[in-house]
Design an enzyme around this catalytic site. Structure first.
Site, mmCIF file in Angstrom:
data_model
loop_
_atom_site.group_PDB
_atom_site.id
_atom_site.type_symbol
_atom_site.label_atom_id
_atom_site.label_comp_id
_atom_site.label_asym_id
_atom_site.label_seq_id
_atom_site.Cartn_x
_atom_site.Cartn_y
_atom_site.Cartn_z
ATOM 1 C CE LYS A 82 9.489 -1.526 -9.406
ATOM 2 N NZ LYS A 82 10.969 -1.797 -9.479
ATOM 3 C CB SER B 15 16.745 -3.043 -8.090
ATOM 4 O OG SER B 15 15.663 -2.458 -7.478
ATOM 5 N NE ARG C 62 10.167 1.942 -7.134
ATOM 6 C CZ ARG C 62 8.577 1.362 -7.105
ATOM 7 N NH1 ARG C 62 7.677 1.916 -6.540
ATOM 8 N NH2 ARG C 62 8.681 1.727 -8.409
#
Length: 212
Positions: A135, A106, A38
């Site tokens: 996040k 997700s 990621r």
């Protein structure tokens, strides 16, 4: 897809000065049995370079390799799958592009989870369970969503978001058989040791709840 227990995701900002390959190899040696690249900060060429390196590493240890967002890079390096957020390429479109490769989605609510399952996702992420710096704009879904997913979702789900060693037991007790940690793993001075500790908690939780 092959089942898994401990999902490790890259975050180079959490280990400045330490080599990405070394950190992720330590995670695998500690028990991480699926790895995701990621990278929201580097350009495509840099992401591709990292993907090639991690594809080689995960093949060495026979660990599934997932690429976040970059479907083209996942195909180029022959990753095992891709992971998509709610605002990314629709699952139906992604499936046409990647064929039988793994697709993870997700989700932040049971409605999103049920839709992903219906549309053919191979697994889903459930989170963020707790506040998380990776996040920062996402509101925590809390343990209640973990319990709901455990009761209603038939495909594998992995709890993610703010999960640390000190709170992993309550996530497992809520029904999670698979957990993901980012900074707690890759930011640790003992990556292998922290992964081993997570595995022990998962094994203890499975024994308590009758999970093999």
């Amino acid at each position: 897809m092959r089942d898994f227990r401990l999902y490790a995701i890259t975050d180079e900002r959490s280990h400045p000065g330490r080599d990405l390959a070394e950190v992720m190899e330590e995670a695998i040696l500690g028990g991480a049995d699926i790895v995701q690249l990621r990278d929201k900060h580097n350009d495509r060429a840099a992401v591709l370079e990292r993907a090639k390196m991690l594809r080689k590493l995960t093949r060495k240890y026979n660990v599934p390799f997932i690429v976040n967002d970059y479907i083209d890079i996942a195909l180029e390096v022959d990753a095992d799958g891709i992971h998509l957020g709610q605002g990314d390429t629709p699952l139906s479109v992604a499936r046409k592009l990647v064929g039988r490769k793994i697709i993870g989605i997700s989700t932040h609510a049971i409605e999103e989870a049920l839709l992903a399952e219906q549309q053919g996702a191979d697994y889903i992420g459930v989170g963020p369970v707790y506040p998380t710096a990776t996040k920062a704009d996402a509101a925590p879904v809390t343990l209640s969503y973990v319990r709901e997913a455990a009761a209603k979702i038939r495909i594998p789900f992995v709890a993610i978001g703010g999960i640390k060693l000190h709170n992993a037991e309550e996530v497992i007790a809520a029904g999670a058989k698979r957990i993901c940690a980012v900074t707690e793993i890759v930011g640790s001075p003992d990556v292998r040791g922290i992964c081993e500790a997570f595995i022990r908690k998962l094994e203890q939780g499975g024994a308590i709840h009758g999970v093999s």
